[in-house]
Design a protein around this motif. Structure first.
Motif, PDB file in Angstrom:
ATOM      1  N   ASP A   1       9.182  -1.953  33.959  1.00 32.18           N
ATOM      2  CA  ASP A   1      10.110  -1.758  32.852  1.00 32.18           C
ATOM      3  C   ASP A   1      10.767  -0.378  32.865  1.00 32.18           C
ATOM      4  O   ASP A   1      11.600  -0.073  32.020  1.00 32.18           O
ATOM      5  CB  ASP A   1       9.400  -1.976  31.510  1.00 32.18           C
ATOM      6  CG  ASP A   1       8.254  -0.996  31.291  1.00 32.18           C
ATOM      7  OD1 ASP A   1       7.782  -0.407  32.292  1.00 32.18           O
ATOM      8  OD2 ASP A   1       7.850  -0.811  30.138  1.00 32.18           O
ATOM      9  N   GLN A   2      10.403   0.464  33.844  1.00 32.68           N
ATOM     10  CA  GLN A   2      11.009   1.781  33.991  1.00 32.68           C
ATOM     11  C   GLN A   2      11.923   1.770  35.214  1.00 32.68           C
ATOM     12  O   GLN A   2      11.477   1.540  36.335  1.00 32.68           O
ATOM     13  CB  GLN A   2       9.923   2.846  34.179  1.00 32.68           C
ATOM     14  CG  GLN A   2       8.988   3.002  32.989  1.00 32.68           C
ATOM     15  CD  GLN A   2       9.493   4.042  32.005  1.00 32.68           C
ATOM     16  OE1 GLN A   2      10.697   4.271  31.894  1.00 32.68           O
ATOM     17  NE2 GLN A   2       8.584   4.660  31.278  1.00 32.68           N
ATOM     18  N   THR A   3      13.209   2.018  35.003  1.00 33.91           N
ATOM     19  CA  THR A   3      14.157   2.092  36.121  1.00 33.91           C
ATOM     20  C   THR A   3      13.743   3.222  37.058  1.00 33.91           C
ATOM     21  O   THR A   3      13.471   4.337  36.601  1.00 33.91           O
ATOM     22  CB  THR A   3      15.579   2.369  35.608  1.00 33.91           C
ATOM     23  OG1 THR A   3      15.937   1.364  34.674  1.00 33.91           O
ATOM     24  CG2 THR A   3      16.570   2.395  36.765  1.00 33.91           C
ATOM     25  N   PRO A   4      13.656   2.966  38.365  1.00 40.22           N
ATOM     26  CA  PRO A   4      13.248   4.042  39.284  1.00 40.22           C
ATOM     27  C   PRO A   4      14.266   5.178  39.311  1.00 40.22           C
ATOM     28  O   PRO A   4      15.484   4.941  39.352  1.00 40.22           O
ATOM     29  CB  PRO A   4      13.160   3.334  40.638  1.00 40.22           C
ATOM     30  CG  PRO A   4      13.995   2.103  40.506  1.00 40.22           C
ATOM     31  CD  PRO A   4      13.894   1.689  39.073  1.00 40.22           C
ATOM     32  N   ILE A   5      13.766   6.391  39.280  1.00 38.76           N
ATOM     33  CA  ILE A   5      14.605   7.583  39.387  1.00 38.76           C
ATOM     34  C   ILE A   5      13.987   8.485  40.448  1.00 38.76           C
ATOM     35  O   ILE A   5      12.808   8.819  40.372  1.00 38.76           O
ATOM     36  CB  ILE A   5      14.707   8.354  38.055  1.00 38.76           C
ATOM     37  CG1 ILE A   5      15.301   7.469  36.956  1.00 38.76           C
ATOM     38  CG2 ILE A   5      15.569   9.604  38.229  1.00 38.76           C
ATOM     39  CD1 ILE A   5      15.370   8.152  35.594  1.00 38.76           C
ATOM     40  N   SER A   6      14.777   8.871  41.428  1.00 31.76           N
ATOM     41  CA  SER A   6      14.274   9.735  42.494  1.00 31.76           C
ATOM     42  C   SER A   6      14.890  11.124  42.406  1.00 31.76           C
ATOM     43  O   SER A   6      16.116  11.276  42.432  1.00 31.76           O
ATOM     44  CB  SER A   6      14.568   9.142  43.871  1.00 31.76           C
ATOM     45  OG  SER A   6      14.128  10.040  44.881  1.00 31.76           O
ATOM     46  N   LEU A   7      14.024  12.109  42.303  1.00 30.15           N
ATOM     47  CA  LEU A   7      14.421  13.515  42.410  1.00 30.15           C
ATOM     48  C   LEU A   7      13.855  14.093  43.705  1.00 30.15           C
ATOM     49  O   LEU A   7      13.726  15.300  43.849  1.00 30.15           O
ATOM     50  CB  LEU A   7      13.892  14.316  41.214  1.00 30.15           C
ATOM     51  CG  LEU A   7      14.229  13.805  39.809  1.00 30.15           C
ATOM     52  CD1 LEU A   7      13.634  14.731  38.751  1.00 30.15           C
ATOM     53  CD2 LEU A   7      15.724  13.665  39.614  1.00 30.15           C
ATOM     54  N   GLY A   8      13.542  13.199  44.642  1.00 36.03           N
ATOM     55  CA  GLY A   8      12.824  13.620  45.836  1.00 36.03           C
ATOM     56  C   GLY A   8      13.701  14.165  46.946  1.00 36.03           C
ATOM     57  O   GLY A   8      13.374  15.179  47.559  1.00 36.03           O
ATOM     58  N   ILE A   9      14.804  13.510  47.227  1.00 38.02           N
ATOM     59  CA  ILE A   9      15.619  13.864  48.391  1.00 38.02           C
ATOM     60  C   ILE A   9      16.840  14.668  47.961  1.00 38.02           C
ATOM     61  O   ILE A   9      17.551  14.284  47.028  1.00 38.02           O
ATOM     62  CB  ILE A   9      16.058  12.600  49.154  1.00 38.02           C
ATOM     63  CG1 ILE A   9      14.833  11.842  49.664  1.00 38.02           C
ATOM     64  CG2 ILE A   9      16.963  12.966  50.325  1.00 38.02           C
ATOM     65  CD1 ILE A   9      15.162  10.558  50.400  1.00 38.02           C
ATOM     66  N   GLY A  10      17.100  15.763  48.666  1.00 38.05           N
ATOM     67  CA  GLY A  10      18.245  16.613  48.360  1.00 38.05           C
ATOM     68  C   GLY A  10      19.526  16.091  48.974  1.00 38.05           C
ATOM     69  O   GLY A  10      20.172  16.779  49.780  1.00 38.05           O
TER      70      GLY A  10
END
Length: 402
Positions: free
Chosen positions: A28-37
């Motif tokens: 139920d949580q949309t994936p959010i990536s702060l991993g890759i620049g």
């Protein structure tokens, strides 16, 4: 097979995939990536048009040195941005993004026939520095950043015997992942050391156009000129359009600096086959010649960081960096989690991806300067980054140690 390949370590994102193996984040949580620049702001339309309008150039082999017009565009930008007067044909060279250039330049510079060659890297660092050094037959020496000194690299900690064997130093300013900018007095120290020990300085400046203060970051060649080193001896700077112009897929940048080093690097890349395609050259000329889209891009990051940083600084050790699009944050001590545990639990509970700081550094002299920190790349639109920050804050505030 080349036995040096066995010395290469997995890239941080491969390690991240392994860390998340077997974890199922909440649906139920949309994936959010702060991993890759990877920049995710839209590519300016005029750059796309310059690229598509130059497809006739595909019918010819490009020169390694690029067209005179391209190298003049580099020289003009260096003049506009840094106040430098350089000969574009002697002091610059196009490259297919800074990553391949950093790697290839290392192969050009390192003389593996000399006893025990050393390449100095900041720690934490961009992993291509390490791989380039290893495959050139050199030993990387990791120089830690000091958190209490705005993550300045502790060059004073390097022993005399290491300096004597050092052939190349990597400098990253603004830094990845810290965002720290090297001041003039630090450049002065490095130039003095370079004169004493005859090593080359490779200055990685790919984040130079994303900054949050009124004054733009000092560049390596700019520092050299201010210190009377107008020949840029033993110095080459690396810059790229990827972050500046939101075109990471274009693979376009250039190197500039010491004319003799540029000459040697041109020879290496002629054999390597590193020529830039004519359509990319045309798009690059257009991009380097325009500052309005760069100012707009920078303003987008400023607004984004102004919204996101306070949300995170209320719950963890993080502050607005000098420049770049990263936040380099400390994992709250009360949570009792390592940086890898924090990243895994955050992903498992809130479907947000961050990169453990220890993956961007090496254990050296008994410590890992990236341990206990995470890197967050604020590359998506503001709303998505703000949502990620709010989830991280909720994760920290609701954490109860088992």
């Amino acid at each position: 097979m080349n036995p040096l390949l066995q010395k290469l370590q997995p890239y941080p994102f491969e390690r991240l995939r392994q860390l998340f193996a077997g974890v199922t984040p909440p649906a139920d949580q949309t994936p959010i990536s702060l991993g890759i620049g990877e920049p995710r702001h839209p590519t300016p339309a005029f750059i796309e048009q310059a690229l598509s309008g130059s497809l006739a150039g595909l019918a010819v082999y490009p020169a390694t040195a690029g067209t005179p017009a391209l190298r003049e565009a580099f020289a003009k930008w260096l003049s506009t941005r840094y106040g430098l007067q350089v000969d574009g044909h002697k002091h610059t060279l196009p490259v297919n993004g800074s990553r391949e250039a950093l790697f290839a330049f290392t192969q050009t510079v390192v003389d593996s026939s000399r006893p025990d060659p050393v390449v100095l890297c900041p720690n934490p660092f961009y992993q291509i520095y390490e791989g380039a050094a290893l495959l050139a037959g050199a030993t990387p020496y990791y120089v830690p950043s000091i958190a209490s000194k705005n993550f300045a690299v502790d060059w004073a900690s390097v022993p005399e015997d290491i300096w004597q064997r050092t052939q190349l130093i990597f400098v990253c300013s603004p830094g990845n992942p810290t965002g720290a900018v090297m001041p003039l007095d630090e450049w002065k120290k490095l130039f003095e050391l370079s004169d004493r020990y005859s090593f080359v300085i490779a200055s990685d400046e790919c984040y130079s156009e994303i900054y949050f203060r009124d004054e733009p970051p000092l560049g390596g060649m700019q520092a050299a000129a201010q210190l009377g080193r107008s020949d840029f001896r033993r110095l080459v700077s690396f810059t790229s359009l990827s972050k500046r112009s939101n075109v990471p897929g274009l693979r376009s940048g250039f190197v500039a600096g010491d004319a003799e080093l540029i000459k040697a690097f041109t020879l290496y890349r002629t054999y390597q086959g590193g020529a830039m395609s004519p359509p990319v050259q045309a798009a690059s000329i257009a991009a380097w010649g325009d500052e309005r889209h760069v100012e707009d891009n920078r303003e987008q990051y400023r607004r984004k960081f102004a919204e996101v940083t306070p949300v995170l600084s209320a719950v963890m050790d993080v502050q607005l960096p000098d420049a770049s699009f990263y936040l380099w944050a400390g994992v709250p001590a009360h949570m009792g989690l390592s940086d890898t545990e924090f990243a895994r639990e955050l992903y498992a509970q809130y479907n947000v991806t961050v990169l453990p700081g220890s993956y961007l550094a090496r254990d050296f002299n008994g410590s890992n300067p990236g341990a206990g920190r995470i890197r967050m790349a604020l590359v998506a639109q503001t709303a998505e980054c703000l949502e990620a920050a709010q989830r991280i804050a909720q994760f920290i505030q609701s954490w109860k140690k088992a």
